[in-house]
Motif scaffolding. Structure first.
Motif, PDB file in Angstrom:
ATOM      1  N   LEU A   1      24.557  11.277  16.796  1.00 23.74           N
ATOM      2  CA  LEU A   1      23.723  12.161  17.275  1.00 23.74           C
ATOM      3  C   LEU A   1      23.941  12.587  18.672  1.00 23.74           C
ATOM      4  O   LEU A   1      23.905  13.650  19.650  1.00 23.74           O
ATOM      5  CB  LEU A   1      22.302  12.049  16.982  1.00 23.74           C
ATOM      6  N   ALA A   2      23.984  11.343  19.589  1.00 26.85           N
ATOM      7  CA  ALA A   2      24.235  11.442  21.013  1.00 26.85           C
ATOM      8  C   ALA A   2      25.608  12.085  21.282  1.00 26.85           C
ATOM      9  O   ALA A   2      25.717  12.906  22.343  1.00 26.85           O
ATOM     10  CB  ALA A   2      24.097  10.094  21.611  1.00 26.85           C
ATOM     11  N   ASP A   3      26.639  11.745  20.481  1.00 23.34           N
ATOM     12  CA  ASP A   3      27.774  12.502  20.825  1.00 23.34           C
ATOM     13  C   ASP A   3      27.691  14.064  20.668  1.00 23.34           C
ATOM     14  O   ASP A   3      28.370  14.664  21.318  1.00 23.34           O
ATOM     15  CB  ASP A   3      29.043  11.951  19.743  1.00 23.34           C
ATOM     16  N   ILE A   4      27.011  14.373  19.634  1.00 27.66           N
ATOM     17  CA  ILE A   4      26.719  15.891  19.539  1.00 27.66           C
ATOM     18  C   ILE A   4      26.145  16.521  20.332  1.00 27.66           C
ATOM     19  O   ILE A   4      26.498  17.692  21.103  1.00 27.66           O
ATOM     20  CB  ILE A   4      25.972  16.118  18.055  1.00 27.66           C
ATOM     21  N   GLU A   5      24.942  15.877  20.890  1.00 25.28           N
ATOM     22  CA  GLU A   5      24.286  16.190  22.161  1.00 25.28           C
ATOM     23  C   GLU A   5      24.794  16.233  23.330  1.00 25.28           C
ATOM     24  O   GLU A   5      24.815  17.337  24.351  1.00 25.28           O
ATOM     25  CB  GLU A   5      22.827  15.766  21.963  1.00 25.28           C
ATOM     26  N   THR A   6      25.588  15.326  23.661  1.00 22.07           N
ATOM     27  CA  THR A   6      26.606  15.451  24.680  1.00 22.07           C
ATOM     28  C   THR A   6      27.471  16.425  25.032  1.00 22.07           C
ATOM     29  O   THR A   6      27.921  17.150  26.054  1.00 22.07           O
ATOM     30  CB  THR A   6      26.981  13.977  25.134  1.00 22.07           C
TER      31      THR A   6
ATOM     32  N   ASN B   1      25.860  19.919  25.637  1.00 27.29           N
ATOM     33  CA  ASN B   1      25.368  19.981  26.572  1.00 27.29           C
ATOM     34  C   ASN B   1      26.527  20.103  27.915  1.00 27.29           C
ATOM     35  O   ASN B   1      26.800  21.047  28.872  1.00 27.29           O
ATOM     36  CB  ASN B   1      24.289  18.960  27.259  1.00 27.29           C
ATOM     37  N   PHE B   2      27.633  19.377  27.604  1.00 31.29           N
ATOM     38  CA  PHE B   2      28.772  19.374  28.613  1.00 31.29           C
ATOM     39  C   PHE B   2      29.355  20.775  28.151  1.00 31.29           C
ATOM     40  O   PHE B   2      29.960  21.415  29.218  1.00 31.29           O
ATOM     41  CB  PHE B   2      29.723  18.243  28.025  1.00 31.29           C
ATOM     42  N   THR B   3      29.534  21.304  27.111  1.00 29.93           N
ATOM     43  CA  THR B   3      30.383  22.520  26.957  1.00 29.93           C
ATOM     44  C   THR B   3      29.583  23.618  26.948  1.00 29.93           C
ATOM     45  O   THR B   3      30.210  24.925  27.092  1.00 29.93           O
ATOM     46  CB  THR B   3      31.148  22.588  25.530  1.00 29.93           C
ATOM     47  N   GLY B   4      28.209  23.855  26.793  1.00 36.62           N
ATOM     48  CA  GLY B   4      27.476  24.701  26.761  1.00 36.62           C
ATOM     49  C   GLY B   4      27.338  25.168  25.106  1.00 36.62           C
ATOM     50  O   GLY B   4      26.779  26.541  25.206  1.00 36.62           O
TER      51      GLY B   4
END
Length: 676
Positions: free
Chosen positions: A556-561, A564-567
């Motif tokens: 889940l952290a991968d998905i959220e990162t 947020n990184f790409t918008g």
């Protein structure tokens, strides 16, 4: 004056004219300047030479080898353009006409050379379409392939374009791997002969790949086989005679024709006088009436304008044609040269007389016009002649008679439907043009008349600066047309190459299809290489060489990162409740682009090596969503190799992403450039 002897090139030898030679006159002076023809040519020896020498040599080359040969031939012709220009003046062509014929022909070769390298494989088999899965588990598949015909292409060309007319057929023929026997029209054969000599003297062509008949073919057509092709440009009458040859009919020998065409141009109902479209229309018509003295298969023969604008078009066209200087094509001030011969001049006048029964001549008097630097009584000169048909619905001959010269007929129409019905009365043409700024008019004309034409050319103020013109066939697009136009399709990029190849359906296992196509098919054997594939050169990589990565968990952290990184915070990745309401997702899922980004990290070899660049992805598909906590694995397989030059080649990799249950998650082709 010494007559130019127009030779034939048969079975590896130049042969001078013999019995049956015909005189050739200068279009400008009427003097006899050459002779061509030989009734003693051994046509069977020519066919045997092409089949035994030229065909095998060309088929041994890949499509890319042949494409490189075409480019080299085009460059060689380009070095000798002036020789061809100087000869072409005697055909009545101006320098502007020569640019269309000679430079246009060379340009066509360049286009086919480029398309051969970009759109065809560096192989001997062309794949037509995708793999067809013929069984449940994929062990029995189908694929359409195209292979070179094992015969000869006989090209019968018209007089009006002695260079372009040859090269637009020759380029796709040689790219297909088929030798050609070229038979130009006698009237301008001396120009074709010069171009053929340039190509043969270059040493670039394999023995037997190109032969020349300057004169008649004798009984060559009676000696053809199912592996041969006849490609013809000329009159409908001659085409009918050739295609009706009993031997050709009995043996289903391919016959490609481009013949008579009553091409039309329509001034859109929105194009009032004073608009850019009106001025463009008049300019296009004037150009098509005078270029090559109207001796173009794509020239505008029928002009259609709204009834209330017919007089305005005649007036504007008269003003433009008044500036048209007719004369010796070598003189700088000449805008229009002569017809190819006095015989052609007589034919045009005879056809114009037929038109005069239904239309009134409003511009151009063939009995009284000025000619710059030449004698109008001796040379094959005519002025542009415009006829006006006041009753196009009742007329017949204006819709079926082609005066192959600077002759056109203008007619009025009531509305778009009326224009469509009149345009279609030509019963098939190479091209029709519509000058309009109204997209709805263009759509209506396309739906109503496209079935009657090989090409529809739309132009207006938005495209006029870059458009190529009503009468310009381009090698990228098909050149041909239904019905009266012959039913053929020349040019058209790779489509033109297919006239000289056989399409065959092959069926078998993935390994069988891989061996035939030289393209790895999913399900075929995989090869484990001696090292990471990114450390191996283009030359060393083998089709089917495969790398499997380890599993990687998507958190889940991968998905959220990533979000947020790409918008990319699309709800399916960030909102559990909203995602659950979506019929495609069980809840929050990983971004597809996150998965392929991780995939690159899972198969990459980071150190400097043979992989020079990643040039893109093809055919990307996402098959199954990946939830947080699931793991994925990547498989990377060498699918296809295409050599680009001596330093590097393109490798196409088949990439699949699967989850821990081996379900397919994503699939795509990766393209890299690898050092050779």
């Amino acid at each position: 004056m010494t007559l130019h002897q127009v030779n034939s090139f048969a079975a590896g030898e130049w042969i001078s004219p013999g019995s049956g030679a015909r005189p050739i006159e200068s279009a400008v002076t009427g003097d006899i300047i050459a002779e061509a023809g030989n009734n003693a040519l051994d046509v069977q020896a020519m066919l045997n030479h092409a089949r035994a020498k030229g065909g095998p040599a060309l088929r041994a080359m890949t499509f890319h080898d042949r494409a490189r040969m075409l480019k080299a031939l085009a460059l060689k012709l380009g070095e000798h353009k002036k020789v061809l220009y100087d000869l072409s003046f005697s055909t009545g062509a101006t320098q502007a006409d020569n640019l269309i014929d000679i430079d246009g022909g060379i340009g066509t070769m360049f286009v086919f050379a480029s398309k051969g390298r970009r759109e065809m494989p560096d192989a001997h088999v062309y794949l037509d379409g995708e793999i067809e899965q013929l069984s449940r588990n994929g062990t029995f598949l189908g694929q359409h392939i195209c292979t070179s015909l094992q015969g000869v292409a006989v090209h019968i060309n018209a007089f009006n374009f002695p260079v372009w007319g040859m090269l637009e057929k020759l380029a796709p023929t040689l790219l297909a791997g088929v030798p050609a026997i070229v038979k130009p029209a006698t009237a301008t054969s001396y120009v074709t002969e010069a171009a053929v000599r340039i190509m043969l003297d270059s040493g670039l062509l394999p023995e037997g790949a190109l032969q020349l008949v300057s004169g008649g073919l004798g009984d060559m057509l009676d000696r053809l086989t199912l592996q041969d092709v006849v490609s013809f440009t000329g009159s409908a009458q001659t085409a009918l005679k050739l295609r009706s040859n009993p031997h050709m009919l009995e043996n289903s020998i391919r016959f490609v024709a481009e013949q008579d065409s009553l091409n039309a141009s329509v001034l859109g109902p929105d194009a009032d006088p004073g608009t850019p479209e009106f001025e463009l229309f008049v300019k296009e018509v004037q150009r098509e009436m005078t270029t090559k003295a109207g001796q173009k298969c794509t020239a505008i023969r029928r002009i259609f304008a709204p009834e209330n604008h017919v007089e305005a078009v005649i007036e504007a066209l008269s003003a433009r044609l008044a500036k048209n200087v007719i004369g010796d094509p070598q003189l700088e001030g000449t805008r229009m040269g002569a017809l190819v011969s006095n015989g052609q001049k007589r034919d045009v006048l005879e056809k114009a007389e037929i038109l005069s029964a239904e239309a009134e001549r409003v511009i151009g008097n063939p009995d009284n016009f000025d000619v710059l630097g030449a004698d109008p009584e001796k040379g094959a000169f005519l002025p542009p002649m415009l006829y006006h048909c006041a009753s196009p619905d009742a007329a017949m001959r204006v819709h079926d008679t082609e005066a192959f010269g600077p002759v056109s007929t203008i007619m009025g129409y009531k509305d778009a439907d009326h224009a469509i019905s009149l345009v279609n009365r030509g019963e098939g043409s190479l091209v029709a043009s519509v000058i309009t700024h109204d997209p709805n008019v263009a759509r209506e004309m396309a739906l109503g008349s496209a079935a009657f034409h090989g090409r529809l050319y739309f132009n207006n103020r938005d495209s006029m600066k870059e458009s190529t013109g009503h009468g310009s066939p381009l090698p990228h697009m098909v050149h041909g047309g239904p019905g009266r136009a012959g039913g053929g399709e020349e040019l058209g990029g790779v489509r033109g190459v297919m006239h000289y190849m056989q399409r065959t359906a092959i069926q078998g296992s993935p390994d069988i299809l891989t061996a035939i196509s030289q393209k790895w098919v999913p399900g075929a054997a995989e090869i484990k290489g001696p090292a990471h594939p990114f450390t191996r050169t283009f030359h060393d990589l083998q089709l089917g060489e495969t790398l499997y990565s380890d599993l990687r968990e998507i958190t889940l952290a991968d998905i959220e990162t990533f979000a947020n990184f790409t918008g990319d915070t699309f709800y399916a990745h960030m909102d559990q409740a909203a995602a659950e309401r979506n019929p495609f997702f069980p809840g929050r899922v990983a971004h597809g682009y996150l998965l392929i980004s991780f995939a690159a990290g899972m198969f990459v070899e980071p150190n400097e090596g043979p992989v020079l660049a990643n040039t893109g992805l093809d055919n990307l598909r996402f098959m199954k969503p990946v939830e947080p906590g699931e793991s994925i694995r990547v498989r990377l397989t060498v699918k296809k190799k295409t050599r680009r030059n001596d330093d590097y080649g393109e490798v196409r990799w088949h990439v699949t992403l699967t989850n821990k249950d081996e379900d397919l998650v994503a699939e795509y082709d990766l393209l890299t450039m690898n050092a050779y």
